[in-house]
Design a protein around this motif. Structure first.
Motif, short mmCIF file in Angstrom:
data_model
loop_
_atom_site.label_atom_id
_atom_site.label_comp_id
_atom_site.label_asym_id
_atom_site.label_seq_id
_atom_site.Cartn_x
_atom_site.Cartn_y
_atom_site.Cartn_z
N THR A 93 0.86 -1.18 0.00
CA THR A 93 0.00 0.00 0.00
C THR A 93 0.90 1.24 0.00
OG1 THR A 93 -1.84 1.10 1.12
CG2 THR A 93 -0.24 0.01 2.54
N ASP A 94 0.32 2.39 -0.29
CA ASP A 94 1.11 3.62 -0.24
C ASP A 94 0.30 4.67 0.49
OD1 ASP A 94 -0.80 4.05 -2.41
OD2 ASP A 94 0.33 5.88 -2.79
N VAL A 95 0.91 5.85 0.72
CA VAL A 95 0.19 6.91 1.42
C VAL A 95 0.19 8.18 0.58
CG1 VAL A 95 0.73 6.00 3.71
CG2 VAL A 95 2.27 7.67 2.65
N GLY A 96 0.56 8.06 -0.68
CA GLY A 96 0.73 9.23 -1.55
C GLY A 96 -0.53 10.08 -1.63
N SER A 97 -0.32 11.39 -1.81
CA SER A 97 -1.44 12.33 -1.83
C SER A 97 -2.20 12.31 -3.15
CB SER A 97 -0.94 13.74 -1.55
OG SER A 97 -0.26 13.75 -0.33
N THR A 98 -1.70 11.60 -4.16
CA THR A 98 -2.47 11.38 -5.39
C THR A 98 -2.58 9.88 -5.59
OG1 THR A 98 -0.49 11.43 -6.75
CG2 THR A 98 -1.67 13.52 -6.50
N LYS A 99 -3.65 9.45 -6.26
CA LYS A 99 -3.91 8.01 -6.31
C LYS A 99 -4.01 7.44 -7.73
CE LYS A 99 -3.22 6.37 -3.38
NZ LYS A 99 -2.11 7.14 -2.79
N ALA A 100 -4.34 8.27 -8.72
CA ALA A 100 -4.60 7.72 -10.06
C ALA A 100 -3.33 7.15 -10.69
CB ALA A 100 -5.22 8.78 -10.96
#
Ligand code: NAD
Ligand code: PRE
Length: 364
Positions: A93-100
């Motif tokens: 999983t990641d926590v990045g502020s963008t997802k697309a």
């Protein structure tokens, strides 16, 4: 049986997640750092059980892998991980502020037995680095997960269960929709704050009174302009198309104000403030929902770096659960007022007594 959690990028968000998981029954947290200086900082802050510079070592046998590096590095990390022998059933999983973009990359390199579930905790700060990490960061905040339809429900639930340690409220959102919404409520405000600070900075070059007189209003709207430049460079570039649309709409909003002022249209100005006031009053406090804070205390705090962390740590060490904290006013050379909210009256009383014993002036 031990659950191994590997965290790549132990900064504000990675470090806060590590603190939520570390010490929980059967859990071992391993942090990965990309350079020796970062490794030393993670070890000194004590947020993980073990830290390593080796990707292989961190990822080996991990049940969960959290990617907490700047958005621009996420795809590179995903690709490198795909080449490593991961544990069957491992959740990445990641926590990045963008997802697309990260979702599209994960779909391209998907491999059997490894599940990618994008994530984004809707909590943060203008501070960065492991020194700013806190166990309280995610409490009551929303935590977005963006699983693709291929992710088995069992894997999704395993991640959701683990994230219960953050005390955040999980919400499932489509990655493209996520970027549109978060573009408007997080990325656009960061651009506006930075543009506003730089506009005033230019005026201040001609007359230092600008900075001297900047008070609560300017500070309130510009706190996020102090956010990390590299983290935000990556976020804005990753959500470029959405932001270009939003900025056109923003220009229209500003044009509207120009028209109102040119026409000296007082009623129109009032109407704009009334509309905004109404919508803002309907926001859940600190964008947090579920549980309302009932017991508040207010304390005078000097405007010194790290003071809020110190207060949170003091309460944390005494197992006093804070539900919320907010700076009401902070001006240079003048003490600020900090509001601390608790769900239980007893916790509020204990906090009040402890902070008074440390010499703080506390009001109820
Ligand atoms: N700051 C926020 O408010 C916030 C909130 C939610 C999500 N996020 C997202 O979380 C992620 C991490 O942000 P943060 O605020 O914790 O930042 P941070 O700077 O505190 O942490 C970033 C971590 O990545 C590591 N890193 C930096 N450059 C690297 C490189 N070249 N190679 C490998 N590792 C590197 C750093 O050592 C650090 O441990 C970002 O993707 C961000 O979009 C941030
Ligand atoms: O509170 C702040 O300082 C934040 O910038 C937090 C914030 C936000 O804009 O709300 C920033 C980036 C995230 O991806 C999520 C939350």
């Amino acid at each position: 049986m031990t659950t191994k959690i590997a965290i790549f990028g132990v900064g504000l968000i990675g470090g806060s997640l590590a603190l939520c998981f570390k010490g929980k029954p059967g859990i071992t947290v391993v942090g990965h750092a990309h350079r020796p200086e970062s490794l030393k900082r993670i070890e000194e802050r004590g947020v993980v059980d073990a830290a390593t510079l080796s990707m292989e070592e961190a990822a080996a046998d991990a049940d969960f892998i959290f990617l907490c590096v700047p958005v621009g590095l996420l795809e590179d990390y995903l690709r490198k991980l795909t080449e490593l022998p991961l544990k069957p059933g491992c959740i990445v999983t990641d926590v990045g502020s963008t997802k697309a973009s990260v979702a599209a990359c994960a779909a391209k390199i998907a491999r059997p037995g490894v599940h990618f579930i994008g994530g984004h905790p809707m909590a943060g700060s203008e501070r960065s680095g492991v020194e700013a990490a806190s166990t309280l960061l995610f409490e009551n905040a929303y935590y977005v997960l963006t699983p693709s339809p291929d992710v088995p429900e069992e894997a999704y639930q395993r991640l959701e269960q683990l994230l219960a340690y953050t005390k955040a409220q999980i919400v499932r959102v489509d990655p493209v929709l996520h970027d549109e919404i978060v573009g408007a409520i997080s990325h656009l405000p960061h651009i506006i704050a930075v543009a506003l600070v730089n506009q005033v900075r230019n005026y201040n070059d001609g007359n230092g009174l600008y900075r001297m007189l900047a008070a609560g209003g300017f500070r309130d709207i510009t706190r996020i302009a102090s956010s990390d430049p590299v983290i935000w460079r990556d976020i804005l570039l990753s959500n470029r198309d959405v932001l270009l649309h939003l900025l056109k709409d923003w220009n229209r909003e500003i044009e509207g104000f120009i028209t109102l002022l040119e026409a000296q249209n007082g009623e129109g100005i009032e109407a704009e403030f009334q509309k905004a006031n109404q919508f803002r009053s309907e926001l859940p406090e600190r964008r947090k929902g579920a549980i309302t804070s009932l017991f508040d205390i207010y304390i005078d705090v000097p405007d010194t770096p790290g003071i809020i962390g110190q207060i949170a740590t003091e309460l944390g060490l005494r197992h006093i659960n804070l539900s919320n904290m907010q700076i009401i006013e902070s001006r240079e050379d003048v003490p600020g007022v900090l509001r601390l909210s608790f769900r239980q009256e007893g916790e509020m009383e204990r906090a009040k007594a402890h902070l008074q014993s440390l010499g703080y002036v506390v009001y109820v």
